[in-house]
Design a protein around this motif. Structure first.
Motif, PDB file in Angstrom:
ATOM      1  N   THR A   4       0.831  -1.213   0.000  1.00 23.30           N
ATOM      2  CA  THR A   4       0.000   0.000   0.000  1.00 23.30           C
ATOM      3  C   THR A   4       0.862   1.259   0.000  1.00 23.30           C
ATOM      4  O   THR A   4       0.499   2.261  -0.610  1.00 23.30           O
ATOM      5  CB  THR A   4      -0.936  -0.001   1.220  1.00 23.30           C
ATOM      6  OG1 THR A   4      -0.161  -0.184   2.405  1.00 23.30           O
ATOM      7  CG2 THR A   4      -1.958  -1.114   1.115  1.00 23.30           C
ATOM      8  N   LEU A  27       1.947   1.901  -3.587  1.00 23.05           N
ATOM      9  CA  LEU A  27       0.878   2.456  -4.407  1.00 23.05           C
ATOM     10  C   LEU A  27       0.577   3.893  -4.012  1.00 23.05           C
ATOM     11  O   LEU A  27       0.348   4.750  -4.877  1.00 23.05           O
ATOM     12  CB  LEU A  27      -0.380   1.600  -4.268  1.00 23.05           C
ATOM     13  CG  LEU A  27      -1.589   2.081  -5.070  1.00 23.05           C
ATOM     14  CD1 LEU A  27      -1.277   2.086  -6.560  1.00 23.05           C
ATOM     15  CD2 LEU A  27      -2.811   1.228  -4.776  1.00 23.05           C
ATOM     16  N   LEU A  62       0.615   7.135  -6.464  1.00 30.73           N
ATOM     17  CA  LEU A  62      -0.537   8.030  -6.624  1.00 30.73           C
ATOM     18  C   LEU A  62      -0.158   9.473  -6.294  1.00 30.73           C
ATOM     19  O   LEU A  62      -0.604  10.410  -6.959  1.00 30.73           O
ATOM     20  CB  LEU A  62      -1.685   7.560  -5.738  1.00 30.73           C
ATOM     21  CG  LEU A  62      -2.347   6.234  -6.134  1.00 30.73           C
ATOM     22  CD1 LEU A  62      -3.315   5.778  -5.055  1.00 30.73           C
ATOM     23  CD2 LEU A  62      -3.058   6.365  -7.474  1.00 30.73           C
ATOM     24  N   LEU A  66      -5.866   0.976 -12.382  1.00 32.11           N
ATOM     25  CA  LEU A  66      -4.814   0.088 -11.886  1.00 32.11           C
ATOM     26  C   LEU A  66      -4.961  -1.258 -12.582  1.00 32.11           C
ATOM     27  O   LEU A  66      -5.971  -1.952 -12.424  1.00 32.11           O
ATOM     28  CB  LEU A  66      -4.927  -0.088 -10.378  1.00 32.11           C
ATOM     29  CG  LEU A  66      -3.935  -1.074  -9.732  1.00 32.11           C
ATOM     30  CD1 LEU A  66      -2.502  -0.589  -9.913  1.00 32.11           C
ATOM     31  CD2 LEU A  66      -4.257  -1.279  -8.252  1.00 32.11           C
ATOM     32  N   THR A 105      -6.647   2.069  -0.580  1.00 33.80           N
ATOM     33  CA  THR A 105      -5.764   3.184  -0.931  1.00 33.80           C
ATOM     34  C   THR A 105      -6.206   3.838  -2.236  1.00 33.80           C
ATOM     35  O   THR A 105      -6.263   5.070  -2.341  1.00 33.80           O
ATOM     36  CB  THR A 105      -4.315   2.681  -1.054  1.00 33.80           C
ATOM     37  OG1 THR A 105      -3.906   2.086   0.188  1.00 33.80           O
ATOM     38  CG2 THR A 105      -3.370   3.814  -1.400  1.00 33.80           C
ATOM     39  N   LEU A 106      -6.517   3.024  -3.234  1.00 33.20           N
ATOM     40  CA  LEU A 106      -6.923   3.558  -4.524  1.00 33.20           C
ATOM     41  C   LEU A 106      -8.286   4.243  -4.427  1.00 33.20           C
ATOM     42  O   LEU A 106      -8.492   5.322  -4.995  1.00 33.20           O
ATOM     43  CB  LEU A 106      -6.969   2.423  -5.556  1.00 33.20           C
ATOM     44  CG  LEU A 106      -7.284   2.816  -6.997  1.00 33.20           C
ATOM     45  CD1 LEU A 106      -6.273   3.830  -7.519  1.00 33.20           C
ATOM     46  CD2 LEU A 106      -7.304   1.573  -7.890  1.00 33.20           C
ATOM     47  N   ARG A 107      -9.193   3.640  -3.700  1.00 36.68           N
ATOM     48  CA  ARG A 107     -10.523   4.229  -3.562  1.00 36.68           C
ATOM     49  C   ARG A 107     -10.465   5.551  -2.797  1.00 36.68           C
ATOM     50  O   ARG A 107     -11.160   6.524  -3.130  1.00 36.68           O
ATOM     51  CB  ARG A 107     -11.435   3.244  -2.841  1.00 36.68           C
ATOM     52  CG  ARG A 107     -12.903   3.650  -2.787  1.00 36.68           C
ATOM     53  CD  ARG A 107     -13.741   2.433  -2.455  1.00 36.68           C
ATOM     54  NE  ARG A 107     -15.161   2.777  -2.386  1.00 36.68           N
ATOM     55  CZ  ARG A 107     -15.857   2.823  -1.265  1.00 36.68           C
ATOM     56  NH1 ARG A 107     -15.271   2.554  -0.114  1.00 36.68           N
ATOM     57  NH2 ARG A 107     -17.140   3.120  -1.275  1.00 36.68           N
ATOM     58  N   TYR A 116      -7.965   7.629  -2.764  1.00 32.36           N
ATOM     59  CA  TYR A 116      -7.423   8.625  -3.692  1.00 32.36           C
ATOM     60  C   TYR A 116      -8.530   9.163  -4.591  1.00 32.36           C
ATOM     61  O   TYR A 116      -8.621  10.370  -4.829  1.00 32.36           O
ATOM     62  CB  TYR A 116      -6.305   8.004  -4.523  1.00 32.36           C
ATOM     63  CG  TYR A 116      -5.782   8.921  -5.600  1.00 32.36           C
ATOM     64  CD1 TYR A 116      -4.752   9.814  -5.338  1.00 32.36           C
ATOM     65  CD2 TYR A 116      -6.316   8.890  -6.892  1.00 32.36           C
ATOM     66  CE1 TYR A 116      -4.271  10.657  -6.327  1.00 32.36           C
ATOM     67  CE2 TYR A 116      -5.842   9.735  -7.884  1.00 32.36           C
ATOM     68  CZ  TYR A 116      -4.824  10.614  -7.599  1.00 32.36           C
ATOM     69  OH  TYR A 116      -4.356  11.460  -8.580  1.00 32.36           O
ATOM     70  N   VAL A 159     -11.802   5.786 -10.372  1.00 29.27           N
ATOM     71  CA  VAL A 159     -10.679   4.855 -10.266  1.00 29.27           C
ATOM     72  C   VAL A 159     -11.204   3.443 -10.529  1.00 29.27           C
ATOM     73  O   VAL A 159     -12.383   3.156 -10.316  1.00 29.27           O
ATOM     74  CB  VAL A 159     -10.001   4.925  -8.882  1.00 29.27           C
ATOM     75  CG1 VAL A 159      -9.323   6.266  -8.663  1.00 29.27           C
ATOM     76  CG2 VAL A 159     -11.004   4.652  -7.768  1.00 29.27           C
ATOM     77  N   ALA A 169      -9.739  -0.944 -10.723  1.00 31.89           N
ATOM     78  CA  ALA A 169      -8.672  -1.945 -10.573  1.00 31.89           C
ATOM     79  C   ALA A 169      -9.107  -3.182 -11.339  1.00 31.89           C
ATOM     80  O   ALA A 169     -10.030  -3.895 -10.923  1.00 31.89           O
ATOM     81  CB  ALA A 169      -8.430  -2.270  -9.102  1.00 31.89           C
TER      82      ALA A 169
END
Length: 247
Positions: free
Chosen positions: A40, A43, A47, A59, A77-79, A81, A89, A91
């Motif tokens: 994480t 990533l 980001l 991703l 983490t991606l969500r 962001y 976003v 994945a």
């Protein structure tokens, strides 16, 4: 960017790498390696380095080969962001063991970010990984049992091939074909067929049961017919071949 996070499978690290490419406001992140403890941070750093005008982040995890209980934290983490920057976003590219973990967790195996993440994701992930490992262990146990059975069967099968080669003047490959065909014709395990043939070669040994005896004879005839060189025919024993040569 790389991290030497270590997967718990065999103790050998397979570093996770994340490559970024931005085009027309869309950023494609390609992840390769293993999603494990520490991924994480990698990533998050990728980001944070994106241009401020980024309008979308995808991703691609096609190159990810393993996910553990900590690995799916990258989704949070991606969500996060996406919520913070107000950009969509996704994945995608899940396959193999990572896809299996997603399926066991109950997430969308195409894009787990679609529809949001459940609040109990860590608990679900832990249960999914444990179940997936248990299934892999069952498969390995079955393979080991089959290998052990094969090793135990090899001596008697080799003996039976030798008996057939001596009795019918055939090659080792032809003897194997005879055993295999007789096994299929009678729906009998190959090892049992070989044991019956071996027992019948011992002085005073019992002959194979009638169905198996007939199947062996039929297999010998078929292999003999298929033989290219009549002199190598499995239809003749060494003694018979000697008598014909003498005559």
């Amino acid at each position: 960017m790389t991290t030497a996070a270590r997967a718990p499978r065999d103790g050998r690290p397979e570093p996770l790498t994340v490559d970024a490419r931005t085009e027309g406001g869309r950023t494609l992140l390609r992840a390769r390696g293993e999603l494990v403890q520490g991924c994480t941070d990698l990533l998050a750093a990728a980001l944070a380095a994106l241009p401020p005008d980024t309008a979308r982040v995808d991703l691609d995890v096609t190159g990810v080969v393993f996910v553990d209980t900590a690995g799916l934290a990258v989704l949070d983490t991606l969500r996060a962001y996406g919520r913070r920057r107000g950009v969509p976003v996704a994945a995608t590219g899940w396959r193999g063991q990572p896809r299996r973990v997603l399926e066991l967790t109950g997430l969308d195996a195409v894009d787990p970010l679609r529809g949001g993440l459940p609040a109990d994701l860590p608990a679900r992930t832990a249960g999914a990984v444990a179940r997936e490992r248990a299934e892999q262990l069952d498969v390995l146990r079955l393979e080991i049992a089959q290998l052990r059975q094969a090793l135990d069967s090899r001596p008697v099968i080799d003996q039976a091939r030798g008996v057939l080669m001596a009795a019918h003047a055939c090659t080792a490959e032809q003897a194997w074909e005879i055993l295999r065909e007789a096994s299929q014709r009678t729906n009998t395990k190959l090892r049992q067929v070989a044991a019956a043939v071996t027992r019948s070669a011992v002085p005073g040994g019992a002959a194979p049961p009638e169905p198996l005896r007939s199947a062996l004879a039929a297999a010998v005839r078929r292999v003999s017919t298929a033989a290219r060189d009549p002199r190598e025919s499995c239809d003749r024993s060494p003694a018979r071949a000697g008598r014909r040569a003498a005559g």
